[in-house]
Design a protein around this motif. Structure first.
Motif, PDB file in Angstrom:
ATOM      1  N   ALA A   1       0.855  -1.185   0.000  1.00 52.17           N
ATOM      2  CA  ALA A   1       0.000   0.000   0.000  1.00 52.17           C
ATOM      3  C   ALA A   1       0.894   1.239   0.000  1.00 52.17           C
ATOM      4  O   ALA A   1       2.126   1.128   0.059  1.00 52.17           O
ATOM      5  N   PHE A   2       0.250   2.395  -0.035  1.00 51.97           N
ATOM      6  CA  PHE A   2       0.983   3.666  -0.012  1.00 51.97           C
ATOM      7  C   PHE A   2       0.289   4.675   0.876  1.00 51.97           C
ATOM      8  O   PHE A   2      -0.934   4.658   1.022  1.00 51.97           O
ATOM      9  N   SER A   3       1.101   5.549   1.434  1.00 55.10           N
ATOM     10  CA  SER A   3       0.608   6.738   2.086  1.00 55.10           C
ATOM     11  C   SER A   3       1.252   7.896   1.328  1.00 55.10           C
ATOM     12  O   SER A   3       2.422   7.812   0.953  1.00 55.10           O
ATOM     13  N   ALA A   4       0.474   8.942   1.089  1.00 56.17           N
ATOM     14  CA  ALA A   4       0.952  10.043   0.251  1.00 56.17           C
ATOM     15  C   ALA A   4       0.747  11.350   0.991  1.00 56.17           C
ATOM     16  O   ALA A   4      -0.367  11.678   1.385  1.00 56.17           O
ATOM     17  N   ARG A   5       1.821  12.109   1.170  1.00 52.32           N
ATOM     18  CA  ARG A   5       1.767  13.336   1.958  1.00 52.32           C
ATOM     19  C   ARG A   5       1.833  14.553   1.051  1.00 52.32           C
ATOM     20  O   ARG A   5       2.666  14.631   0.150  1.00 52.32           O
ATOM     21  N   THR A   6       0.960  15.519   1.342  1.00 55.77           N
ATOM     22  CA  THR A   6       1.040  16.784   0.631  1.00 55.77           C
ATOM     23  C   THR A   6       2.311  17.515   1.050  1.00 55.77           C
ATOM     24  O   THR A   6       2.795  17.339   2.170  1.00 55.77           O
ATOM     25  N   MET A   7       2.835  18.313   0.155  1.00 53.47           N
ATOM     26  CA  MET A   7       4.031  19.106   0.470  1.00 53.47           C
ATOM     27  C   MET A   7       3.690  20.590   0.474  1.00 53.47           C
ATOM     28  O   MET A   7       4.534  21.427   0.705  1.00 53.47           O
ATOM     29  N   ILE A   8       2.410  20.923   0.196  1.00 50.66           N
ATOM     30  CA  ILE A   8       2.016  22.325   0.040  1.00 50.66           C
ATOM     31  C   ILE A   8       0.917  22.731   1.017  1.00 50.66           C
ATOM     32  O   ILE A   8       0.247  23.728   0.819  1.00 50.66           O
ATOM     33  N   GLY A   9       0.729  21.935   2.077  1.00 49.27           N
ATOM     34  CA  GLY A   9      -0.194  22.331   3.127  1.00 49.27           C
ATOM     35  C   GLY A   9      -1.670  22.137   2.836  1.00 49.27           C
ATOM     36  O   GLY A   9      -2.516  22.624   3.560  1.00 49.27           O
ATOM     37  N   GLU A  10      -1.982  21.404   1.750  1.00 50.15           N
ATOM     38  CA  GLU A  10      -3.402  21.180   1.461  1.00 50.15           C
ATOM     39  C   GLU A  10      -3.960  20.094   2.372  1.00 50.15           C
ATOM     40  O   GLU A  10      -3.222  19.344   2.987  1.00 50.15           O
ATOM     41  N   GLU A  11      -5.288  20.032   2.447  1.00 52.24           N
ATOM     42  CA  GLU A  11      -5.956  18.991   3.227  1.00 52.24           C
ATOM     43  C   GLU A  11      -6.597  18.001   2.265  1.00 52.24           C
ATOM     44  O   GLU A  11      -7.098  18.414   1.225  1.00 52.24           O
ATOM     45  N   PRO A  12      -6.609  16.718   2.550  1.00 51.89           N
ATOM     46  CA  PRO A  12      -5.993  16.137   3.738  1.00 51.89           C
ATOM     47  C   PRO A  12      -4.472  16.090   3.603  1.00 51.89           C
ATOM     48  O   PRO A  12      -3.948  16.010   2.489  1.00 51.89           O
ATOM     49  N   LYS A  13      -3.790  16.111   4.739  1.00 51.75           N
ATOM     50  CA  LYS A  13      -2.322  16.085   4.731  1.00 51.75           C
ATOM     51  C   LYS A  13      -1.834  14.757   4.132  1.00 51.75           C
ATOM     52  O   LYS A  13      -0.905  14.732   3.348  1.00 51.75           O
ATOM     53  N   TYR A  14      -2.488  13.659   4.539  1.00 52.06           N
ATOM     54  CA  TYR A  14      -2.136  12.333   4.025  1.00 52.06           C
ATOM     55  C   TYR A  14      -3.325  11.718   3.298  1.00 52.06           C
ATOM     56  O   TYR A  14      -4.461  11.855   3.744  1.00 52.06           O
ATOM     57  N   ILE A  15      -3.047  11.053   2.192  1.00 49.03           N
ATOM     58  CA  ILE A  15      -4.031  10.193   1.522  1.00 49.03           C
ATOM     59  C   ILE A  15      -3.440   8.794   1.581  1.00 49.03           C
ATOM     60  O   ILE A  15      -2.268   8.597   1.261  1.00 49.03           O
ATOM     61  N   ASN A  16      -4.242   7.829   2.014  1.00 44.84           N
ATOM     62  CA  ASN A  16      -3.747   6.465   2.173  1.00 44.84           C
ATOM     63  C   ASN A  16      -4.523   5.501   1.288  1.00 44.84           C
ATOM     64  O   ASN A  16      -5.684   5.737   0.972  1.00 44.84           O
ATOM     65  N   THR A  17      -3.861   4.411   0.935  1.00 45.39           N
ATOM     66  CA  THR A  17      -4.541   3.330   0.234  1.00 45.39           C
ATOM     67  C   THR A  17      -5.660   2.814   1.139  1.00 45.39           C
ATOM     68  O   THR A  17      -5.448   2.631   2.343  1.00 45.39           O
ATOM     69  N   GLY A  18      -6.828   2.581   0.575  1.00 42.34           N
ATOM     70  CA  GLY A  18      -7.914   1.958   1.321  1.00 42.34           C
ATOM     71  C   GLY A  18      -7.693   0.452   1.385  1.00 42.34           C
ATOM     72  O   GLY A  18      -6.667  -0.055   0.926  1.00 42.34           O
ATOM     73  N   ASP A  19      -8.648  -0.271   1.946  1.00 44.48           N
ATOM     74  CA  ASP A  19      -8.532  -1.730   2.017  1.00 44.48           C
ATOM     75  C   ASP A  19      -8.493  -2.324   0.611  1.00 44.48           C
ATOM     76  O   ASP A  19      -9.251  -1.905  -0.271  1.00 44.48           O
ATOM     77  N   THR A  20      -7.595  -3.268   0.414  1.00 44.44           N
ATOM     78  CA  THR A  20      -7.441  -3.963  -0.867  1.00 44.44           C
ATOM     79  C   THR A  20      -7.296  -5.455  -0.570  1.00 44.44           C
ATOM     80  O   THR A  20      -7.167  -5.844   0.596  1.00 44.44           O
TER      81      THR A  20
END
Length: 176
Positions: free
Chosen positions: A113-132
């Motif tokens: 899976a992946f977790s993805a972090r914004t670098m420009i302060g947008e929300e949400p800060k993290y987007i994560n892979t859902g259940d797979t």
């Protein structure tokens, strides 16, 4: 079609590994400059970046989707792995765009899976892979694979909230 559930899992493990490789290549390409600057700002060493397999998802609609299709993966596999999303009009596009990418590995070291972090302060800060079919949120812990030897040796663990917290503690010598 798959001959077994395990065969499907094997395809998704391979896809996630190829996606992690793609994100890493993007990080070290000219398109990855914003992520390179962010990594520098957060004072992460190159060793740390490589140890945790950090990458970058380009600010484009379907770069990953198109690249993985060229490698022979099907759209349904990309969607099943949580890497791509089907839009309202039927088109398929990348779930992660313009973010620092953190591969999540299982205890065997497979990217699941992946977790993805914004670098420009947008929300949400993290987007994560859902259940797979290969990842269940809440049953895996980011950084556990990287810390496995330390945990076996010391029989203790420090739990922190964010991926950057894990990485920065690791870089500071915790878990060595």
């Amino acid at each position: 079609a798959y001959h077994s559930q395990y065969q499907k899992q094997e395809r998704l493990w391979a896809l996630c590994k190829d996606a992690a490789r793609f994100f890493r290549q993007q990080l070290f390409s000219p398109v990855g400059k914003p992520a390179q600057a962010y990594i520098q700002k957060r004072a992460l060493s190159m060793d740390t970046v490589k140890r945790f397999g950090l990458g970058f998802s380009p600010d484009a609609w379907a770069t990953l989707t198109d690249t993985m299709k060229e490698k022979g993966y099907r759209l349904d596999e990309l969607i099943d792995a949580g890497l791509s999303i089907r839009g309202k009009n039927g088109g398929v596009y990348d779930r992660f765009r313009n973010r620092l990418m953190f591969p999540i590995r299982n205890i065997r070291g497979q990217v699941i899976a992946f977790s993805a972090r914004t670098m420009i302060g947008e929300e949400p800060k993290y987007i994560n892979t859902g259940d797979t079919p290969i990842f269940t949120k809440g049953s895996e812990v980011f950084g556990l694979y990287e810390a496995r030897k330390s945990i076996q040796d010391k029989k203790r663990v420090i739990v922190v909230e964010g991926q950057m917290d894990v990485i920065q503690l690791s870089q500071a010598g915790f878990g060595e």
